[in-house]
Motif scaffolding. Structure first.
Motif, PDB file in Angstrom:
ATOM      1  N   THR A 112      70.643  42.118  57.728  1.00 52.54           N
ATOM      2  CA  THR A 112      69.977  40.916  58.060  1.00 52.54           C
ATOM      3  C   THR A 112      70.134  40.501  59.971  1.00 52.54           C
ATOM      4  O   THR A 112      70.609  39.626  60.200  1.00 52.54           O
ATOM      5  N   VAL A 113      70.022  41.783  60.674  1.00 50.56           N
ATOM      6  CA  VAL A 113      69.819  41.690  61.793  1.00 50.56           C
ATOM      7  C   VAL A 113      68.359  40.641  62.522  1.00 50.56           C
ATOM      8  O   VAL A 113      67.446  40.837  62.105  1.00 50.56           O
ATOM      9  N   ASP A 114      68.644  39.347  63.597  1.00 51.70           N
ATOM     10  CA  ASP A 114      67.873  38.224  63.782  1.00 51.70           C
ATOM     11  C   ASP A 114      67.794  37.924  65.100  1.00 51.70           C
ATOM     12  O   ASP A 114      66.839  37.578  65.178  1.00 51.70           O
ATOM     13  N   SER A 115      68.656  38.978  65.964  1.00 52.39           N
ATOM     14  CA  SER A 115      68.513  38.364  67.463  1.00 52.39           C
ATOM     15  C   SER A 115      68.937  39.579  67.720  1.00 52.39           C
ATOM     16  O   SER A 115      69.518  40.807  67.819  1.00 52.39           O
ATOM     17  N   PRO A 116      68.532  39.211  69.295  1.00 51.74           N
ATOM     18  CA  PRO A 116      69.066  40.279  70.242  1.00 51.74           C
ATOM     19  C   PRO A 116      70.572  40.722  70.438  1.00 51.74           C
ATOM     20  O   PRO A 116      71.207  41.464  71.161  1.00 51.74           O
ATOM     21  N   LYS A 117      71.263  39.321  70.433  1.00 51.45           N
ATOM     22  CA  LYS A 117      72.304  39.173  71.099  1.00 51.45           C
ATOM     23  C   LYS A 117      73.084  39.918  69.857  1.00 51.45           C
ATOM     24  O   LYS A 117      74.062  40.509  70.100  1.00 51.45           O
ATOM     25  N   THR A 118      73.200  39.366  68.175  1.00 50.69           N
ATOM     26  CA  THR A 118      73.020  40.319  67.268  1.00 50.69           C
ATOM     27  C   THR A 118      73.577  41.001  67.204  1.00 50.69           C
ATOM     28  O   THR A 118      74.030  42.576  67.002  1.00 50.69           O
ATOM     29  N   ALA A 119      71.747  42.213  67.576  1.00 54.96           N
ATOM     30  CA  ALA A 119      71.570  43.416  67.741  1.00 54.96           C
ATOM     31  C   ALA A 119      73.014  44.078  69.021  1.00 54.96           C
ATOM     32  O   ALA A 119      73.427  45.024  68.683  1.00 54.96           O
ATOM     33  N   ALA A 120      73.107  43.455  69.637  1.00 51.89           N
ATOM     34  CA  ALA A 120      73.641  44.499  71.291  1.00 51.89           C
ATOM     35  C   ALA A 120      75.162  44.191  70.939  1.00 51.89           C
ATOM     36  O   ALA A 120      76.026  45.010  71.058  1.00 51.89           O
ATOM     37  N   ARG A 121      75.537  43.453  70.346  1.00 51.03           N
ATOM     38  CA  ARG A 121      77.354  43.231  68.955  1.00 51.03           C
ATOM     39  C   ARG A 121      77.402  44.691  68.859  1.00 51.03           C
ATOM     40  O   ARG A 121      78.375  45.039  68.349  1.00 51.03           O
ATOM     41  N   LEU A 122      76.654  44.502  67.612  1.00 55.99           N
ATOM     42  CA  LEU A 122      76.554  45.903  66.816  1.00 55.99           C
ATOM     43  C   LEU A 122      76.684  47.138  66.977  1.00 55.99           C
ATOM     44  O   LEU A 122      77.470  47.670  66.918  1.00 55.99           O
ATOM     45  N   ASP A 123      75.231  46.939  67.946  1.00 53.37           N
ATOM     46  CA  ASP A 123      75.251  48.237  68.723  1.00 53.37           C
ATOM     47  C   ASP A 123      76.648  48.567  69.675  1.00 53.37           C
ATOM     48  O   ASP A 123      76.930  50.296  69.439  1.00 53.37           O
TER      49      ASP A 123
ATOM     50  N   SER B 186      59.307  32.299  55.947  1.00 54.59           N
ATOM     51  CA  SER B 186      58.841  30.883  54.762  1.00 54.59           C
ATOM     52  C   SER B 186      59.408  29.829  55.515  1.00 54.59           C
ATOM     53  O   SER B 186      59.984  29.833  56.472  1.00 54.59           O
ATOM     54  N   PRO B 187      58.482  28.556  55.199  1.00 62.31           N
ATOM     55  CA  PRO B 187      58.965  27.243  56.818  1.00 62.31           C
ATOM     56  C   PRO B 187      60.411  26.479  56.153  1.00 62.31           C
ATOM     57  O   PRO B 187      60.473  25.508  57.399  1.00 62.31           O
ATOM     58  N   GLU B 188      61.049  27.468  55.337  1.00 61.72           N
ATOM     59  CA  GLU B 188      62.200  26.520  54.536  1.00 61.72           C
ATOM     60  C   GLU B 188      63.280  26.553  55.813  1.00 61.72           C
ATOM     61  O   GLU B 188      63.670  27.192  56.453  1.00 61.72           O
ATOM     62  N   PRO B 189      64.236  25.310  56.764  1.00 64.24           N
ATOM     63  CA  PRO B 189      64.810  25.440  57.064  1.00 64.24           C
ATOM     64  C   PRO B 189      66.131  25.702  57.225  1.00 64.24           C
ATOM     65  O   PRO B 189      66.628  26.871  58.320  1.00 64.24           O
ATOM     66  N   GLU B 190      66.204  26.548  55.955  1.00 66.64           N
ATOM     67  CA  GLU B 190      67.528  26.990  55.802  1.00 66.64           C
ATOM     68  C   GLU B 190      67.377  28.549  55.661  1.00 66.64           C
ATOM     69  O   GLU B 190      68.177  28.946  55.890  1.00 66.64           O
ATOM     70  N   LYS B 191      66.308  29.033  56.206  1.00 62.38           N
ATOM     71  CA  LYS B 191      66.335  29.836  55.861  1.00 62.38           C
ATOM     72  C   LYS B 191      66.503  31.017  57.172  1.00 62.38           C
ATOM     73  O   LYS B 191      65.623  30.599  58.426  1.00 62.38           O
ATOM     74  N   HIS B 192      67.111  32.193  57.136  1.00 61.19           N
ATOM     75  CA  HIS B 192      67.535  32.859  58.154  1.00 61.19           C
ATOM     76  C   HIS B 192      66.819  34.008  58.804  1.00 61.19           C
ATOM     77  O   HIS B 192      65.298  33.868  57.894  1.00 61.19           O
ATOM     78  N   GLY B 193      66.379  34.450  59.931  1.00 57.46           N
ATOM     79  CA  GLY B 193      65.451  35.734  60.269  1.00 57.46           C
ATOM     80  C   GLY B 193      65.124  35.196  61.681  1.00 57.46           C
ATOM     81  O   GLY B 193      64.868  34.104  61.763  1.00 57.46           O
ATOM     82  N   ILE B 194      63.979  36.050  61.791  1.00 56.53           N
ATOM     83  CA  ILE B 194      63.837  36.077  62.520  1.00 56.53           C
ATOM     84  C   ILE B 194      61.972  35.931  62.958  1.00 56.53           C
ATOM     85  O   ILE B 194      61.878  36.071  61.486  1.00 56.53           O
ATOM     86  N   PRO B 195      61.212  34.790  63.355  1.00 60.97           N
ATOM     87  CA  PRO B 195      60.051  34.635  63.281  1.00 60.97           C
ATOM     88  C   PRO B 195      59.055  35.412  63.708  1.00 60.97           C
ATOM     89  O   PRO B 195      59.014  36.405  64.460  1.00 60.97           O
ATOM     90  N   PRO B 196      57.903  35.854  62.358  1.00 59.95           N
ATOM     91  CA  PRO B 196      57.392  37.092  62.796  1.00 59.95           C
ATOM     92  C   PRO B 196      56.502  37.078  64.190  1.00 59.95           C
ATOM     93  O   PRO B 196      56.854  38.414  64.942  1.00 59.95           O
ATOM     94  N   GLU B 197      56.237  35.865  64.576  1.00 58.68           N
ATOM     95  CA  GLU B 197      56.159  35.780  66.270  1.00 58.68           C
ATOM     96  C   GLU B 197      56.907  36.685  67.095  1.00 58.68           C
ATOM     97  O   GLU B 197      56.315  37.226  68.660  1.00 58.68           O
TER      98      GLU B 197
END
Ligand SMILES: *Cc1c(COP(=O)(O)O)cnc(C)c1O
Length: 199
Positions: free
Chosen positions: A69-80, A99-110
């Motif tokens: 569930t990695v979805d940000s550079p910050k989380t990735a850097a901490r895990l690394d 998905s457009p649902e606001p409660e969903k996690h994840g990085i937007p494709p763009e």
């Protein structure tokens, strides 16, 4: 992947006896409680499939065989950084929010390209693929466009990152559609273990 969150360790042990080796848990705390008995089984892999809070990153890198569930550079850097201190290379998936649902996690494709670029130098993470959760309103067949989109993203970025193989998509309600669209890991909870209990 058998999703064992909110089920007692005995249920995992039963699945293990039936041949299951890959499990998904969504909370660091719950995994910590289950870890001793799971370690005793030996050849079991448990991946984190829930959102990762900043203050739990090091525990997660210690406890889980992989983080999906990695979805940000910050989380990735901490895990690394934690994986580096543990002397291990942590397999990870990037969670994409389709998905457009606001409660969903994840990085937007763009923003996926930028995240992959930011992770290029993180030598203690191995980016193995992408993960998504289809929107609640899209059960079964209606989830198809989301699965198709995840696969297209994987195919696109795999040209630069050959290790980007896995597509973690599909749950109890939509795994057939996900497999048709190229899923390499379906995450099945209810269809294996029954309804979850509140622990
Ligand atoms: C709970 C969960 C699942 C399993 O869902 P079921 O509908 O019970 O199969 C799959 N993926 C994630 C991310 C989950 O949190």
């Amino acid at each position: 992947m058998a999703v064992s969150k909110m089920h007692p360790v005995a249920a995992l042990e039963e699945a293990y006896a039936a041949g299951q080796r890959l499990f998904g848990e969504n909370r660091v705390q719950e995994m910590q409680e289950k870890a001793p008995r799971l370690d005793a089984l030996g050849d079991v892999a448990v991946h984190l499939i829930g959102p990762l809070q900043n203050n739990k990153t090091s525990r997660a890198a210690q406890l889980f065989s992989g983080v999906d569930t990695v979805d940000s550079p910050k989380t990735a850097a901490r895990l690394d950084a934690t994986a580096a201190t543990l002397g291990r290379v942590l397999p990870i998936l990037i969670e994409v929010k389709l998905s457009p649902e606001p409660e969903k996690h994840g990085i937007p494709p763009e923003q996926l390209g930028a995240l992959l670029q930011a992770m290029a130098g993180m030598e203690h993470l191995r980016i193995e693929g992408l993960m998504t959760v289809a929107p609640l309103f899209a059960e079964g067949e209606a989830a198809r466009p989301f699965f198709r989109q995840l696969r297209a993203l994987r195919d696109q970025y795999r040209r630069e990152i050959p290790s980007l193989r896995e597509l973690s998509m599909g749950m109890s309600g939509d795994f057939r559609t996900a497999i048709e669209e190229g899923s390499t890991v379906v995450r099945i909870g209810t269809a294996i273990f029954g309804q979850r209990e509140r622990l």
